[in-house]
Design a protein around this motif. Structure first.
Motif, PDB file in Angstrom:
ATOM      1  N   LEU A  45       0.830  -1.207   0.000  1.00 10.60           N
ATOM      2  CA  LEU A  45       0.000   0.000   0.000  1.00 10.60           C
ATOM      3  C   LEU A  45       0.864   1.256   0.000  1.00 10.60           C
ATOM      4  O   LEU A  45       0.558   2.219  -0.707  1.00 10.60           O
ATOM      5  N   ILE A  46       1.938   1.229   0.772  1.00  4.29           N
ATOM      6  CA  ILE A  46       2.843   2.390   0.779  1.00  4.29           C
ATOM      7  C   ILE A  46       3.382   2.602  -0.640  1.00  4.29           C
ATOM      8  O   ILE A  46       3.457   3.726  -1.134  1.00  4.29           O
ATOM      9  N   ASN A  47       3.701   1.509  -1.308  1.00  2.35           N
ATOM     10  CA  ASN A  47       4.227   1.634  -2.671  1.00  2.35           C
ATOM     11  C   ASN A  47       3.192   2.164  -3.653  1.00  2.35           C
ATOM     12  O   ASN A  47       3.546   2.695  -4.702  1.00  2.35           O
ATOM     13  N   LYS A  48       1.913   2.013  -3.287  1.00  4.47           N
ATOM     14  CA  LYS A  48       0.846   2.497  -4.179  1.00  4.47           C
ATOM     15  C   LYS A  48       0.559   3.986  -4.040  1.00  4.47           C
ATOM     16  O   LYS A  48      -0.197   4.558  -4.823  1.00  4.47           O
ATOM     17  N   ILE A  49       1.128   4.627  -3.004  1.00  2.00           N
ATOM     18  CA  ILE A  49       0.825   6.053  -2.779  1.00  2.00           C
ATOM     19  C   ILE A  49       1.256   6.859  -4.012  1.00  2.00           C
ATOM     20  O   ILE A  49       2.355   6.681  -4.542  1.00  2.00           O
ATOM     21  N   LYS A  50       0.339   7.736  -4.424  1.00  2.00           N
ATOM     22  CA  LYS A  50       0.570   8.504  -5.646  1.00  2.00           C
ATOM     23  C   LYS A  50       1.638   9.591  -5.421  1.00  2.00           C
ATOM     24  O   LYS A  50       1.603  10.316  -4.429  1.00  2.00           O
ATOM     25  N   THR A  51       2.587   9.688  -6.348  1.00  4.37           N
ATOM     26  CA  THR A  51       3.584  10.771  -6.297  1.00  4.37           C
ATOM     27  C   THR A  51       3.593  11.443  -7.666  1.00  4.37           C
ATOM     28  O   THR A  51       2.876  11.024  -8.565  1.00  4.37           O
ATOM     29  N   ASN A  52       4.433  12.458  -7.822  1.00  2.00           N
ATOM     30  CA  ASN A  52       4.555  13.043  -9.156  1.00  2.00           C
ATOM     31  C   ASN A  52       5.664  12.309  -9.936  1.00  2.00           C
ATOM     32  O   ASN A  52       6.223  11.323  -9.443  1.00  2.00           O
ATOM     33  N   SER A  53       6.006  12.802 -11.115  1.00  2.00           N
ATOM     34  CA  SER A  53       6.908  12.020 -11.960  1.00  2.00           C
ATOM     35  C   SER A  53       8.352  12.542 -11.930  1.00  2.00           C
ATOM     36  O   SER A  53       9.120  12.253 -12.845  1.00  2.00           O
ATOM     37  N   LEU A  54       8.698  13.283 -10.868  1.00  2.00           N
ATOM     38  CA  LEU A  54      10.088  13.773 -10.796  1.00  2.00           C
ATOM     39  C   LEU A  54      11.063  12.596 -10.665  1.00  2.00           C
ATOM     40  O   LEU A  54      10.800  11.627  -9.957  1.00  2.00           O
ATOM     41  N   GLU A  55      12.183  12.714 -11.362  1.00  2.00           N
ATOM     42  CA  GLU A  55      13.174  11.631 -11.397  1.00  2.00           C
ATOM     43  C   GLU A  55      14.077  11.684 -10.160  1.00  2.00           C
ATOM     44  O   GLU A  55      14.230  12.744  -9.547  1.00  2.00           O
ATOM     45  N   PRO A  56      14.725  10.581  -9.833  1.00  2.00           N
ATOM     46  CA  PRO A  56      15.736  10.610  -8.770  1.00  2.00           C
ATOM     47  C   PRO A  56      16.774  11.688  -9.081  1.00  2.00           C
ATOM     48  O   PRO A  56      17.141  11.864 -10.247  1.00  2.00           O
ATOM     49  N   GLY A  57      17.190  12.405  -8.063  1.00  2.00           N
ATOM     50  CA  GLY A  57      18.185  13.467  -8.269  1.00  2.00           C
ATOM     51  C   GLY A  57      17.558  14.826  -8.470  1.00  2.00           C
ATOM     52  O   GLY A  57      18.185  15.849  -8.234  1.00  2.00           O
ATOM     53  N   GLU A  58      16.286  14.860  -8.903  1.00  2.00           N
ATOM     54  CA  GLU A  58      15.620  16.161  -9.052  1.00  2.00           C
ATOM     55  C   GLU A  58      15.098  16.606  -7.686  1.00  2.00           C
ATOM     56  O   GLU A  58      14.472  15.802  -6.983  1.00  2.00           O
ATOM     57  N   PRO A  59      15.332  17.873  -7.306  1.00  2.61           N
ATOM     58  CA  PRO A  59      14.834  18.361  -6.013  1.00  2.61           C
ATOM     59  C   PRO A  59      13.312  18.244  -5.958  1.00  2.61           C
ATOM     60  O   PRO A  59      12.644  18.439  -6.970  1.00  2.61           O
ATOM     61  N   LYS A  60      12.802  17.890  -4.775  1.00  2.00           N
ATOM     62  CA  LYS A  60      11.357  17.685  -4.627  1.00  2.00           C
ATOM     63  C   LYS A  60      10.818  18.530  -3.477  1.00  2.00           C
ATOM     64  O   LYS A  60      11.537  18.829  -2.535  1.00  2.00           O
ATOM     65  N   ASP A  61       9.535  18.889  -3.599  1.00  2.00           N
ATOM     66  CA  ASP A  61       8.913  19.734  -2.576  1.00  2.00           C
ATOM     67  C   ASP A  61       8.209  18.843  -1.548  1.00  2.00           C
ATOM     68  O   ASP A  61       7.260  18.149  -1.895  1.00  2.00           O
ATOM     69  N   PRO A  62       8.652  18.884  -0.290  1.00  2.00           N
ATOM     70  CA  PRO A  62       7.993  18.041   0.718  1.00  2.00           C
ATOM     71  C   PRO A  62       6.574  18.508   1.041  1.00  2.00           C
ATOM     72  O   PRO A  62       5.699  17.683   1.313  1.00  2.00           O
ATOM     73  N   ASP A  63       6.344  19.817   0.976  1.00  2.00           N
ATOM     74  CA  ASP A  63       5.038  20.314   1.427  1.00  2.00           C
ATOM     75  C   ASP A  63       3.946  19.893   0.456  1.00  2.00           C
ATOM     76  O   ASP A  63       4.081  20.070  -0.748  1.00  2.00           O
ATOM     77  N   GLY A  64       2.913  19.300   1.002  1.00  2.00           N
ATOM     78  CA  GLY A  64       1.835  18.791   0.151  1.00  2.00           C
ATOM     79  C   GLY A  64       2.088  17.374  -0.347  1.00  2.00           C
ATOM     80  O   GLY A  64       1.235  16.791  -0.999  1.00  2.00           O
ATOM     81  N   CYS A  65       3.275  16.843  -0.052  1.00  2.00           N
ATOM     82  CA  CYS A  65       3.593  15.475  -0.500  1.00  2.00           C
ATOM     83  C   CYS A  65       3.035  14.469   0.513  1.00  2.00           C
ATOM     84  O   CYS A  65       3.271  14.579   1.719  1.00  2.00           O
ATOM     85  N   THR A  66       2.277  13.503   0.007  1.00  2.00           N
ATOM     86  CA  THR A  66       1.634  12.513   0.882  1.00  2.00           C
ATOM     87  C   THR A  66       2.670  11.733   1.699  1.00  2.00           C
ATOM     88  O   THR A  66       2.491  11.494   2.896  1.00  2.00           O
ATOM     89  N   LEU A  67       3.758  11.343   1.045  1.00  2.00           N
ATOM     90  CA  LEU A  67       4.790  10.554   1.733  1.00  2.00           C
ATOM     91  C   LEU A  67       5.389  11.353   2.885  1.00  2.00           C
ATOM     92  O   LEU A  67       5.563  10.852   3.991  1.00  2.00           O
ATOM     93  N   TYR A  68       5.679  12.606   2.593  1.00  2.00           N
ATOM     94  CA  TYR A  68       6.279  13.465   3.615  1.00  2.00           C
ATOM     95  C   TYR A  68       5.325  13.677   4.789  1.00  2.00           C
ATOM     96  O   TYR A  68       5.725  13.594   5.964  1.00  2.00           O
ATOM     97  N   GLY A  69       4.053  13.937   4.482  1.00  2.00           N
ATOM     98  CA  GLY A  69       3.051  14.160   5.539  1.00  2.00           C
ATOM     99  C   GLY A  69       2.988  12.973   6.484  1.00  2.00           C
ATOM    100  O   GLY A  69       2.917  13.127   7.709  1.00  2.00           O
ATOM    101  N   LEU A  70       3.005  11.785   5.911  1.00  2.00           N
ATOM    102  CA  LEU A  70       2.979  10.573   6.733  1.00  2.00           C
ATOM    103  C   LEU A  70       4.258  10.457   7.555  1.00  2.00           C
ATOM    104  O   LEU A  70       4.226  10.151   8.746  1.00  2.00           O
ATOM    105  N   TYR A  71       5.373  10.711   6.899  1.00  2.00           N
ATOM    106  CA  TYR A  71       6.663  10.596   7.591  1.00  2.00           C
ATOM    107  C   TYR A  71       6.677  11.517   8.807  1.00  2.00           C
ATOM    108  O   TYR A  71       7.079  11.135   9.905  1.00  2.00           O
ATOM    109  N   LYS A  72       6.178  12.717   8.577  1.00  2.00           N
ATOM    110  CA  LYS A  72       6.186  13.732   9.628  1.00  2.00           C
ATOM    111  C   LYS A  72       5.356  13.292  10.838  1.00  2.00           C
ATOM    112  O   LYS A  72       5.732  13.550  11.988  1.00  2.00           O
TER     113      LYS A  72
END
Ligand code: TRP
Length: 337
Positions: free
Chosen positions: A224-251
């Motif tokens: 289920l964690i792997n199913k969480i929707k993210t955007n299509s940014l590639e590894p190495g590209e800076p990402k915005d934590p705010d509004g990110c589902t993964l980050y919200g859960l982590y927090k």
């Protein structure tokens, strides 16, 4: 000074998920260990009937929710943990409160108004279509839950604030007519309580069907964690934590320094796959011991029932005499002593 009474209920229509846990159950369990408060936590199974007419689901949900609280270490020596339907004084009080509650007050309840508005969307529809008296009177039953135990503080989500306001109105009205019997409850809304997003990025909620159940098997949980929707940014590209589902859960599961460190990794372009792995481990670490206890409890429903019976006994020791007082106050009592 007597201890402050903290009371809250969970409607038994679903399986507890990560959002329920981080937003409501975890803080309530912490509070149960604080000796300065007197907590009352209950399974709102009469409320369940308002939304759900599947008996097996209500039964199963009651079992799962009770097992969840116990598995997470609710201190039942301090907290009174009970099932609403084991307390016949609650529907009795609900009736007495109904008789001082203005219909106009109930007309303004959000849940009821939303149903009417939905009906009016379709031209020619009866505005009352599908609306039961249970739904209409829902805030009165909730007021009875709180006033029965003279609750002072009621921890709830934002969507429930209006119901506490209504309970305050109803209590004030009753006190005005029949004398000062009820404490006036106050809503407690924890602004820090995590709003956890679901698989699709909307608020995690059983009505959106996007939840991550709290006590899935480890394998399913990882999936289920792997199913969480993210955007299509590639590894190495800076990402915005705010509004990110993964980050919200982590927090919701991490200390401040851990959160700061993960923000840094977002800035450095952590891969989504990696972040999902980090997140899985973080949450799994916290809930794995309780998960084992949960599954053991489901195998021993008689232990759960025993706890609920004990809770009901403690609750009724308070509300049976109180209800006697309330009956007297409205003029319902034996003619002779
Ligand atoms: N209606 C609440 C909900 O759906 C549950 C509930 C029932 C409750 N009775 C209550 C919460 C009394 C607080 C106090 O979330």
């Amino acid at each position: 000074m007597s201890k402050e009474i903290v009371l809250t209920g969970i409607t038994t229509t679903g399986t507890p998920h990560l959002g329920n846990y981080a937003g409501a159950i975890r803080p309530a369990i912490q509070a149960s260990k604080n000796g300065n408060a007197s907590p009352f936590y209950f399974l709102a199974d009469y409320h369940a009937l308002i939304k759900c007419q599947e008996p097996e689901r209500v039964r199963q949900s009651s079992l799962e929710i009770a097992a969840t609280w116990l598995a997470l270490g609710l201190d039942t020596s301090n907290a009174v943990f009970y099932r609403q339907s084991d307390i016949p004084e609650i529907p009795e009080l609900c009736w007495m409160l109904s008789c001082v509650t203005a219909k106009g007050l109930m007309n303004r309840a959000h849940a009821y108004k939303a149903s009417v508005a939905d009906n009016e969307q379709e031209a020619g529809n009866d505005p009352d279509k599908g609306i039961t008296m249970g739904l209409f009177g829902y805030p009165v039953l909730m007021a009875a839950d709180m006033l029965m135990f003279n609750a002072n503080k009621v921890p709830v989500g934002k969507d429930q604030i209006q119901h506490i306001e209504m309970a305050r109105d109803i209590a004030t009205r009753f006190n005005h007519i029949y004398g000062e019997h009820f404490a006036i409850p106050e809503a407690v809304v924890d602004d820090n309580a995590a709003t956890i997003l679901g698989l699709d990025g909307r608020k995690m909620s059983k009505s959106y069907n996007n939840t991550i159940p709290l006590f899935e098997t480890e394998k399913k949980f990882k999936k289920l964690i792997n199913k969480i929707k993210t955007n299509s940014l590639e590894p190495g590209e800076p990402k915005d934590p705010d509004g990110c589902t993964l980050y919200g859960l982590y927090k919701a599961f991490s200390s401040e320094p851990e959160v700061a460190a993960i923000r840094q990794r977002y800035a450095e372009g952590i891969a989504w796959g990696e972040m999902k792995k980090v997140l899985f481990e973080k949450i799994d670490n916290e809930i794995a011991p309780a998960r084992d206890r949960y599954h053991a409890l489901l195998e021993a429903p008689e232990h759960i029932e025993e706890q609920l019976q004990e809770g009901a006994e403690k609750a009724r020791a308070i509300c049976t005499p109180f209800m006697q007082e309330i009956r007297q106050s409205v003029g319902i009592s034996r003619i002779t002593k």
